[in-house]
Write an enzyme that holds these catalytic residues in place. Structure first.
Site, PDB file in Angstrom:
ATOM      1  N   ASN A   6      -0.686   3.417  -4.318  1.00 68.45           N
ATOM      2  CA  ASN A   6      -1.955   3.993  -4.730  1.00 68.45           C
ATOM      3  C   ASN A   6      -1.819   5.045  -5.832  1.00 68.45           C
ATOM      4  O   ASN A   6      -2.799   5.387  -6.474  1.00 68.45           O
ATOM      5  CB  ASN A   6      -2.617   4.620  -3.496  1.00 68.45           C
ATOM      6  CG  ASN A   6      -3.802   5.487  -3.823  1.00 68.45           C
ATOM      7  OD1 ASN A   6      -4.849   4.995  -4.238  1.00 68.45           O
ATOM      8  ND2 ASN A   6      -3.638   6.793  -3.652  1.00 68.45           N
ATOM      9  N   TYR A  56      -5.459   3.691 -19.588  1.00 65.54           N
ATOM     10  CA  TYR A  56      -5.824   3.551 -18.173  1.00 65.54           C
ATOM     11  C   TYR A  56      -6.278   2.123 -17.876  1.00 65.54           C
ATOM     12  O   TYR A  56      -5.801   1.485 -16.928  1.00 65.54           O
ATOM     13  CB  TYR A  56      -6.943   4.545 -17.860  1.00 65.54           C
ATOM     14  CG  TYR A  56      -7.485   4.476 -16.454  1.00 65.54           C
ATOM     15  CD1 TYR A  56      -6.760   4.986 -15.386  1.00 65.54           C
ATOM     16  CD2 TYR A  56      -8.741   3.923 -16.199  1.00 65.54           C
ATOM     17  CE1 TYR A  56      -7.254   4.944 -14.097  1.00 65.54           C
ATOM     18  CE2 TYR A  56      -9.249   3.873 -14.920  1.00 65.54           C
ATOM     19  CZ  TYR A  56      -8.499   4.396 -13.858  1.00 65.54           C
ATOM     20  OH  TYR A  56      -9.014   4.338 -12.584  1.00 65.54           O
ATOM     21  N   LYS A  74      -4.221  -0.539 -15.455  1.00 64.25           N
ATOM     22  CA  LYS A  74      -4.853  -0.965 -14.207  1.00 64.25           C
ATOM     23  C   LYS A  74      -5.180  -2.457 -14.219  1.00 64.25           C
ATOM     24  O   LYS A  74      -5.105  -3.122 -13.183  1.00 64.25           O
ATOM     25  CB  LYS A  74      -6.117  -0.140 -13.960  1.00 64.25           C
ATOM     26  CG  LYS A  74      -5.855   1.316 -13.594  1.00 64.25           C
ATOM     27  CD  LYS A  74      -5.199   1.448 -12.227  1.00 64.25           C
ATOM     28  CE  LYS A  74      -5.193   2.878 -11.730  1.00 64.25           C
ATOM     29  NZ  LYS A  74      -4.642   3.008 -10.363  1.00 64.25           N
ATOM     30  N   THR A  76     -13.619  12.186  -5.690  1.00 60.69           N
ATOM     31  CA  THR A  76     -12.325  12.838  -5.545  1.00 60.69           C
ATOM     32  C   THR A  76     -12.261  14.026  -6.505  1.00 60.69           C
ATOM     33  O   THR A  76     -13.152  14.230  -7.334  1.00 60.69           O
ATOM     34  CB  THR A  76     -11.180  11.877  -5.873  1.00 60.69           C
ATOM     35  OG1 THR A  76     -11.311  11.469  -7.250  1.00 60.69           O
ATOM     36  CG2 THR A  76     -11.223  10.639  -4.973  1.00 60.69           C
TER      37      THR A  76
END
Length: 254
Positions: free
Chosen positions: A90, A157, A161, A192
């Site tokens: 993760n 990113y 991913k 988050t």
């Protein structure tokens, strides 16, 4: 405590957010959990919290970009509980953001190292241990960004991913005959610390919320429960999937 009884799991990126909540959930469902991240203090606090609730956990601090760290996580699981059944890779980073012509080669490479190469290195050492235990589950955290939705300014990113989805499918095909399932979860926006740092004004929060059909962002627990399903025997015929847990962000643009 009946969905992962007697199982042993590794969770990386466990010091905060989705990883932390998933580690606690795994432990509450009966698994022994090896938690990994760079911040030792946060990991020790997490282990104490899990143990206070009656669960089992061990912490190994380190850098997921280093292959030896993944070896240490697997070794800890085996030394502590004799096997490994589940791995939730993760750990991740947004990386260097902004217009692509301004992103440095080092910044792009670091996003790939943390988000993609580290996941490969984890699976490289987790898979033999899981297979030796009779099979199990590896899960990666990808994202809907770069898969079903695109933003400007996050090329590193998105690329890293999206690469995780290809890795998921390749490993699922490779390890399926040996009873090892490999899947990815693709969250939308999740409440988050990273999300709050990136969306620090009401206007930004309203924009992100509006991207989702449910018109809200997820809690870490909502993503963790999708991970728990993929880790459990309830998902025994599911492998090679890119499982959207995105509140409908992939089906709306307004």
């Amino acid at each position: 405590m009946d969905r992962l009884p007697g199982k042993v799991a590794i969770v990386t990126g466990a010091s905060a957010g989705i990883g932390r909540v998933t580690a606690k959930l795994f432990a509450s469902e009966g698994a022994g959990v090896v938690v990994g991240a760079r911040r030792r203090g946060e990991l020790d606090a997490l282990v104490a919290e899990i143990e206070a609730a009656g669960g089992k956990a061990a912490a190994v601090a380190g850098d997921v970009r280093e292959e030896a760290y993944h070896q240490a996580l697997v070794a800890t699981a085996i030394e502590r509980w004799g096997k490994l059944d589940i791995a939730f890779n993760n750990a991740g980073t947004l990386g260097e953001a902004g217009p692509s012509d301004g992103v440095s080669a080092a910044g792009f490479s670091d996003a790939l190292a943390v988000n993609l190469t580290a996941a490969f290195l984890g699976a490289k050492h987790q898979a033999p241990a899981i297979i030796a235990a009779g099979g199990g589950s590896i899960i990666f955290t990808s994202t809907f960004v770069g898969y079903s939705f695109a933003f400007s300014g996050v090329a590193a990113y998105a690329a890293s991913k999206a690469g995780l989805i290809g890795l998921t499918q390749a490993l699922a095909a490779e390890y399926g005959p040996r009873n090892l399932r490999v899947n990815a979860v693709l969250p939308g926006a999740v409440d988050t610390d990273m999300y709050r740092d990136m969306n620090d004004t009401p206007d930004k929060q309203a924009f992100v919320t509006g991207l989702h059909a449910l018109k809200r962002v997820a809690t870490p627990d909502e993503v963790a429960r999708a991970v728990l399903f993929l880790a459990s025997d309830e998902a025994s015929f599911i492998t090679g999937t890119a499982s959207l847990v995105d509140g409908g962000a992939s089906i709306t643009r307004t």
